[in-house]
Design a protein around this motif. Structure first.
Motif, short mmCIF file in Angstrom:
data_model
loop_
_atom_site.label_atom_id
_atom_site.label_comp_id
_atom_site.label_asym_id
_atom_site.label_seq_id
_atom_site.Cartn_x
_atom_site.Cartn_y
_atom_site.Cartn_z
N MET A 154 1.78 26.47 -7.34
CA MET A 154 0.63 26.72 -6.46
C MET A 154 0.76 25.93 -5.15
N HIS A 155 1.25 24.69 -5.26
CA HIS A 155 1.44 23.90 -4.03
C HIS A 155 2.45 24.58 -3.10
N GLN A 156 3.47 25.20 -3.70
CA GLN A 156 4.46 25.90 -2.85
C GLN A 156 3.80 27.09 -2.14
N MET A 157 2.73 27.59 -2.73
CA MET A 157 2.07 28.77 -2.13
C MET A 157 0.86 28.37 -1.27
N ALA A 158 0.68 27.04 -1.09
CA ALA A 158 -0.52 26.56 -0.39
C ALA A 158 -0.61 27.13 1.03
N SER A 159 0.55 27.41 1.64
CA SER A 159 0.50 27.89 3.03
C SER A 159 -0.18 29.27 3.10
N TRP A 359 -4.50 18.81 -0.82
CA TRP A 359 -5.00 18.52 -2.18
C TRP A 359 -5.15 17.02 -2.41
N SER A 360 -4.08 16.26 -2.11
CA SER A 360 -4.11 14.82 -2.43
C SER A 360 -5.19 14.11 -1.61
N GLU A 361 -5.38 14.54 -0.37
CA GLU A 361 -6.41 13.91 0.48
C GLU A 361 -7.81 14.15 -0.11
N VAL A 362 -8.01 15.36 -0.59
CA VAL A 362 -9.36 15.72 -1.06
C VAL A 362 -9.65 15.07 -2.42
N GLN A 363 -8.56 14.78 -3.18
CA GLN A 363 -8.79 14.06 -4.46
C GLN A 363 -9.35 12.67 -4.19
N ALA A 364 -9.10 12.15 -2.98
CA ALA A 364 -9.58 10.80 -2.63
C ALA A 364 -10.99 10.84 -2.02
N LEU A 365 -11.69 11.96 -2.18
CA LEU A 365 -13.08 12.06 -1.70
C LEU A 365 -13.99 12.14 -2.93
N PRO A 366 -14.42 11.00 -3.47
CA PRO A 366 -15.15 11.04 -4.75
C PRO A 366 -16.45 11.81 -4.69
N TYR A 367 -17.15 11.75 -3.56
CA TYR A 367 -18.44 12.44 -3.52
C TYR A 367 -18.23 13.96 -3.48
N PHE A 368 -17.22 14.38 -2.73
CA PHE A 368 -16.92 15.82 -2.72
C PHE A 368 -16.59 16.28 -4.14
N LYS A 467 -9.19 22.85 -0.91
CA LYS A 467 -8.71 22.96 0.46
C LYS A 467 -9.79 23.52 1.39
N THR A 468 -10.51 24.50 0.89
CA THR A 468 -11.40 25.25 1.78
C THR A 468 -12.75 24.57 2.02
N LEU A 469 -13.39 24.12 0.94
CA LEU A 469 -14.76 23.62 1.10
C LEU A 469 -14.85 22.40 2.02
N PRO A 470 -13.94 21.42 1.91
CA PRO A 470 -14.04 20.28 2.85
C PRO A 470 -13.86 20.73 4.30
N LEU A 471 -12.99 21.71 4.50
CA LEU A 471 -12.79 22.22 5.87
C LEU A 471 -14.09 22.80 6.40
N LEU A 472 -14.78 23.58 5.57
CA LEU A 472 -16.02 24.21 6.02
C LEU A 472 -17.09 23.17 6.32
N PHE A 473 -17.22 22.18 5.43
CA PHE A 473 -18.26 21.16 5.64
C PHE A 473 -17.93 20.25 6.83
#
Ligand code: HEM
Length: 511
Positions: A154-159, A359-368, A467-473
């Motif tokens: 899935m990570h390979q297909m992230a683009s 993905w790794s960046e968003v894992q470090a957002l505990p409230y999200f 990937k998507t929801l943090p971008l939108l917020f």
């Protein structure tokens, strides 16, 4: 001496008399047969000791009606509040509310097999991973399909997800040229989820985002089909009277091959077969073909089609519904919305959130993470029951003995309202994931099912949403049009929602 002469054929006359009696008293005989049948089912079963709605004790009518109503998950919550943890919902079926019981039933290797409910979902001639009820055959198909769905792949297909994210963002940017523009966020998330799947499965979008509407009513058709599947799945033998009726194929407009998603899947299959090995890029279809090439007898060409095509049905409404639930729950709680934006803005300001969130960046957002988990807890995307058969020899589940062949039904909406999630399980409160025993709560989350039937698309769905929801917020300001109203929805198999309408504006990224 008198000669004895048989004057009439007595057996024939009895039959004739019976027919005559039936013709005369049919209005009493038919209800009597139904009543006797009902009483037989109600009392002959070992499940007679369990409480439940009267109608459910002797027929499947309660299940059918509840599914038809579109709110079977609410009916099940109400049933368990009234009758306790084990409720009889059909003559041979029990609904279980205990999360411990759910873990035991769904655990791999325990011998709880899928019921014939799943066999109604198409395609009957070549079941995919979701619809396959023969466990051994299911295990083979799932083994070959697992690799293309792994997180690494899935990570390979992230683009491809990012390409679609950019298209969604460009649509929203266009809307934001006018301040506080109206936007049906729910619909756009739906179009987005479909187009991501098109990219992942077939390297092409279905075109919903570009068009900005439900092309050919394809999404609505899927919902209608799932609604049918959900209802008839309660009485699977009736499928032969409707969708599997041989006369059906002669009726105009009912040829499913012309349906947008199926048409595109068939086109892509044909294209790939012609192209042979020279595939432009590695998508789900190409990887499933590769699995087929390695083991053509075990994983047939029909399986390649069924699995790729089935992914669209299983992965679109489910992911869209989860994103809609999170957005609505967050937006209607100003304190939660503010806290979430603050976390995302701080990460962005300190360079810890890329332009296209990773993905790794968003894992470090505990409230999200807490907001997302809480949405999947309180409003899991599957609204119908997950049903399994107790193994033939019978089995103990969470301290209670069940006879072989009993159907046990699990509903995520019921299971996730357990007090193990805290004293306020009916409230959307992301904080519970930060202050409570989150690890233990995780063990009892069933939004992706479990065991050998754990959702195969879980990695894709999580990657897409992370990937998507943090971008939108981060990039847009949303204001609900009707914050006091709940989202409208009905459960087909998935929870299909509508009414997530907002005013949208572009945000200043620095907060
Ligand atoms: C947030 C999104 C999703 C949710 C909440 C979800 C939920 C579920 C649940 C609860 C099950 C178990 C059903 C059962 O046992 O009766 C399941 C199974 C399945 N899901 Fe998902 N799903 C999601 C996304 C996806 C995606 C993106 C795909 C594919 C691209 C997918 C494909 C499947 C398949 C093929 C199965 C059957 C697995 C098996 O029986 O072994 N799902 N899903």
């Amino acid at each position: 001496m008198a000669v004895l002469k048989p004057d009439v054929d007595t057996s024939e006359s009895a039959v004739v008399q019976l027919i005559k009696a039936l013709r005369t008293y049919w209005f009493a005989v038919i209800p009597a047969v139904f009543i006797l049948r009902f009483l037989y089912y109600k009392y002959s079963s070992p499940l007679r000791k369990y409480p439940g709605p009267f109608l459910a004790s002797g027929s499947r009518a309660w299940k059918v009606w509840s599914t038809y109503s579109g709110h079977t998950e609410l009916d099940h919550i109400a049933l368990h509040e009234r009758y306790g943890p084990i409720v009889r919902i059909a003559p041979t079926e029990l609904s279980l509310a205990s999360p411990n019981a759910a873990r035991e039933v769904l655990a791999a290797g325990k011998g709880f097999h899928k019921t014939d409910f799943y066999g109604v979902f198409p395609p009957p001639e070549n079941p995919d991973i979701f619809t396959e009820t023969r466990e051994a055959v299911h295990a083979v198909k799932k083994r070959y399909a697992s690799n293309p769905y792994s997180m690494a792949t899935m990570h390979q297909m992230a683009s491809y997800i990012e390409d679609t994210e950019k298209m969604l963002a460009s649509k929203f940017d266009k809307m934001c040229e006018t301040q506080n523009q109206y936007c049906n966020l729910g619909d756009y998330l739906h179009y987005y989820a479909f187009d991501v799947l098109g990219e992942i499965a077939f390297s092409r979008k279905f075109g919903f985002l570009e068009a900005g509407y439900d092309i050919e009513g394809a999404i609505k058709t899927i919902d209608d089909m799932q609604w049918y599947d959900g209802i008839i799945g309660q009485i699977p033998e009736w499928d032969f009277a409707f969708r599997r009726n041989p006369v059906r194929k002669y009726l105009p407009g009912l040829d499913t091959k012309q349906f947008l998603i199926t048409r595109m899947a068939v086109q892509e299959m044909d294209k790939r077969k012609k192209m042979g090995k020279q595939l432009e890029r590695k998508d789900l279809l190409s990887q499933l073909f590769a699995a087929h090439d390695k083991a053509p007898d075990a994983f047939k060409e029909g399986d390649v089609f069924a699995v790729a095509h089935g992914a669209i049905f299983a992965g679109s409404d489910s992911t869209a519904s989860t994103m809609q639930s999170m957005c609505h729950s967050v937006l209607r709680n100003p304190a939660i919305y503010a806290k979430l934006k603050q976390e995302i803005d701080e990460a962005a300001a300190s360079g810890k959130l890329s332009e296209m969130p990773q993905w790794s960046e968003v894992q470090a957002l505990p409230y999200f993470q807490a907001c997302l988990k809480e949405a999947m807890r309180i409003r899991p995307a599957v609204g119908l029951n997950i049903t399994r058969l107790v193994p033939p020899e019978g089995c103990e589940i969470d301290g209670t003995w069940f006879t072989g062949g009993t159907r046990v039904a699990l509903n995520g909406w019921v299971l996730h309202r357990n007090e193990l999630f805290g004293p306020d399980p009916k409230v959307y409160r992301p904080e519970r994931w930060l202050e409570g025993d989150a690890k233990n709560m995780e063990r009892f989350m069933f939004q992706f099912g479990g065991g050998s039937h754990l959702c195969i698309g879980k990695n894709l769905a999580l990657l897409e949403m992370n990937k998507t929801l943090p971008l939108l917020f981060r990039d847009y300001e949303f204001e609900l049009l009707r914050p006091e109203e709940d989202l409208k929805y009905h459960s087909t198999f998935f929870v299909v929602q509508e009414g997530l309408e907002v005013r949208i504006s572009k945000r200043n990224k620095s907060g």
